[in-house]
Write a protein that holds these residues in place. Structure first.
Motif, short mmCIF file in Angstrom:
data_model
loop_
_atom_site.label_atom_id
_atom_site.label_comp_id
_atom_site.label_asym_id
_atom_site.label_seq_id
_atom_site.Cartn_x
_atom_site.Cartn_y
_atom_site.Cartn_z
N THR A 171 0.83 -1.20 0.00
CA THR A 171 0.00 0.00 0.00
C THR A 171 0.88 1.26 0.00
O THR A 171 0.61 2.21 -0.73
CB THR A 171 -0.95 0.00 1.22
OG1 THR A 171 -1.80 -1.16 1.14
CG2 THR A 171 -1.81 1.24 1.25
N MET A 192 2.37 1.61 -3.45
CA MET A 192 1.38 2.10 -4.41
C MET A 192 1.12 3.59 -4.22
O MET A 192 0.99 4.34 -5.20
CB MET A 192 0.06 1.33 -4.27
CG MET A 192 0.11 -0.17 -4.59
SD MET A 192 0.62 -0.50 -6.30
CE MET A 192 2.34 -0.89 -6.06
N ASP A 193 1.06 4.01 -2.96
CA ASP A 193 0.83 5.43 -2.68
C ASP A 193 1.99 6.28 -3.20
O ASP A 193 1.79 7.30 -3.86
CB ASP A 193 0.66 5.62 -1.17
CG ASP A 193 0.17 7.02 -0.81
OD1 ASP A 193 -0.72 7.53 -1.52
OD2 ASP A 193 0.68 7.59 0.16
N TYR A 247 -2.13 1.12 -12.46
CA TYR A 247 -1.27 2.30 -12.59
C TYR A 247 -1.42 2.93 -13.98
O TYR A 247 -1.52 4.15 -14.11
CB TYR A 247 0.18 1.91 -12.32
CG TYR A 247 1.14 3.08 -12.44
CD1 TYR A 247 1.20 4.06 -11.46
CD2 TYR A 247 1.97 3.19 -13.55
CE1 TYR A 247 2.08 5.13 -11.56
CE2 TYR A 247 2.85 4.26 -13.66
CZ TYR A 247 2.90 5.23 -12.67
OH TYR A 247 3.77 6.28 -12.78
N TYR A 301 -7.01 9.20 -8.73
CA TYR A 301 -6.72 8.72 -7.37
C TYR A 301 -7.83 7.79 -6.87
O TYR A 301 -7.54 6.69 -6.37
CB TYR A 301 -6.61 9.93 -6.45
CG TYR A 301 -6.17 9.62 -5.04
CD1 TYR A 301 -4.82 9.57 -4.69
CD2 TYR A 301 -7.11 9.37 -4.04
CE1 TYR A 301 -4.43 9.29 -3.40
CE2 TYR A 301 -6.72 9.08 -2.74
CZ TYR A 301 -5.38 9.05 -2.42
OH TYR A 301 -4.99 8.75 -1.14
N GLN A 302 -9.08 8.19 -7.03
CA GLN A 302 -10.19 7.40 -6.51
C GLN A 302 -10.28 6.03 -7.19
O GLN A 302 -10.44 5.00 -6.52
CB GLN A 302 -11.51 8.16 -6.68
CG GLN A 302 -11.65 9.33 -5.74
CD GLN A 302 -12.93 10.12 -5.98
OE1 GLN A 302 -13.63 9.91 -6.98
NE2 GLN A 302 -13.24 11.06 -5.09
N TRP A 316 -7.26 3.68 -6.14
CA TRP A 316 -7.33 3.08 -4.81
C TRP A 316 -8.50 2.12 -4.66
O TRP A 316 -8.41 1.13 -3.92
CB TRP A 316 -7.35 4.17 -3.73
CG TRP A 316 -5.97 4.67 -3.52
CD1 TRP A 316 -5.47 5.90 -3.85
CD2 TRP A 316 -4.88 3.93 -2.99
NE1 TRP A 316 -4.13 5.96 -3.56
CE2 TRP A 316 -3.74 4.77 -3.04
CE3 TRP A 316 -4.74 2.64 -2.50
CZ2 TRP A 316 -2.49 4.36 -2.58
CZ3 TRP A 316 -3.48 2.21 -2.05
CH2 TRP A 316 -2.39 3.08 -2.09
N CYS A 317 -9.58 2.37 -5.36
CA CYS A 317 -10.69 1.41 -5.36
C CYS A 317 -10.20 0.08 -5.91
O CYS A 317 -10.47 -0.99 -5.36
CB CYS A 317 -11.85 1.96 -6.18
SG CYS A 317 -13.29 0.86 -6.24
N VAL A 329 -6.97 -1.01 -6.14
CA VAL A 329 -5.94 -1.59 -5.28
C VAL A 329 -6.57 -2.28 -4.08
O VAL A 329 -6.21 -3.42 -3.73
CB VAL A 329 -4.92 -0.52 -4.82
CG1 VAL A 329 -4.01 -1.07 -3.72
CG2 VAL A 329 -4.08 -0.03 -6.00
N ARG A 330 -7.51 -1.62 -3.43
CA ARG A 330 -8.17 -2.23 -2.26
C ARG A 330 -8.90 -3.52 -2.64
O ARG A 330 -8.87 -4.50 -1.90
CB ARG A 330 -9.14 -1.23 -1.63
CG ARG A 330 -8.47 -0.12 -0.83
CD ARG A 330 -9.46 0.67 0.00
NE ARG A 330 -10.37 1.44 -0.82
CZ ARG A 330 -10.15 2.69 -1.21
NH1 ARG A 330 -9.06 3.31 -0.84
NH2 ARG A 330 -11.02 3.32 -1.96
#
Length: 196
Positions: free
Chosen positions: A86, A89-90, A164, A180-181, A184-185, A187-188
């Motif tokens: 995480t 990724m950030d 990515y 961004y949204q 992360w959706c 990745v989670r």
């Protein structure tokens, strides 16, 4: 540090900034010499060719990428693989967004000719090293049973890289917030699927 080394570091830093805005392919000895306040011949003496200049800038970018993306996550020693991924990724997405949704490693990519240039060879090596590093982290998650045993690390890293690339595209089309949204959706969702 010798004067020559200091000068070369200044040139590479300037070249990195220029390539981050305009792309690696746009980087020329003439444009860089003007930006550095040097003569073309003086700058040429440091690199000897445009290809060599671009390879040196890629090497500089790779070191910068390691410092900004990998090192901060690596410094967190007592965390789970999920938290380390995480953090990676950030940092990776922040790297992209710091260049206004651009990425030198992606923007420099083009169809490889029959005989790849030195720049293309260096670029492929850089991207392969990063993909391999991500895959190793996922493999560790499988080994420690943090991720389920049926997870295929090569497929997992493929899907991460796909997120990515999508974030890169969406930044250009819909802006940073949407990029961004969605990133992360995705990745989670992947991390949730990987857990044992």
């Amino acid at each position: 540090m010798s004067k020559g080394r200091v000068t070369k570091e200044h040139i590479l830093s300037t070249a990195f900034d220029l390539a981050s805005v305009n792309g690696l392919e746009s980087l020329t000895i003439g444009a860089l010499a003007k930006e550095c306040g040097m003569s073309k011949s003086g700058l040429f003496a440091h690199f000897n060719s445009k290809d060599n200049l671009q390879v040196c800038v890629l090497e500089y970018a790779n070191l910068t990428f390691t410092q900004r993306v990998i090192a901060p996550a690596r410094a967190q020693t007592d965390i789970s693989i999920e938290k380390k991924l995480t953090a990676l990724m950030d940092n990776w997405l922040n790297w992209n967004h710091s260049f206004q949704g651009s990425c030198m490693f992606l923007d420099a990519w083009k169809d490889t000719p029959a005989t790849p240039s030195e720049t293309q060879v260096a670029l492929k090596k850089t991207i392969s090293t990063w993909i391999n590093y991500l895959q190793i982290q996922i493999e560790k998650g499988v080994e420690t049973k943090e991720f389920h045993q049926d997870l295929q690390p090569s497929q997992a890293v493929f899907e991460l890289y796909g997120l990515y690339l999508s974030a890169h595209l969406f930044y250009s089309i819909r802006g940073e917030e949407a990029s961004y949204q969605h990133f992360w959706c995705g990745v989670r969702r992947l991390l949730s699927q990987w857990k044992a």
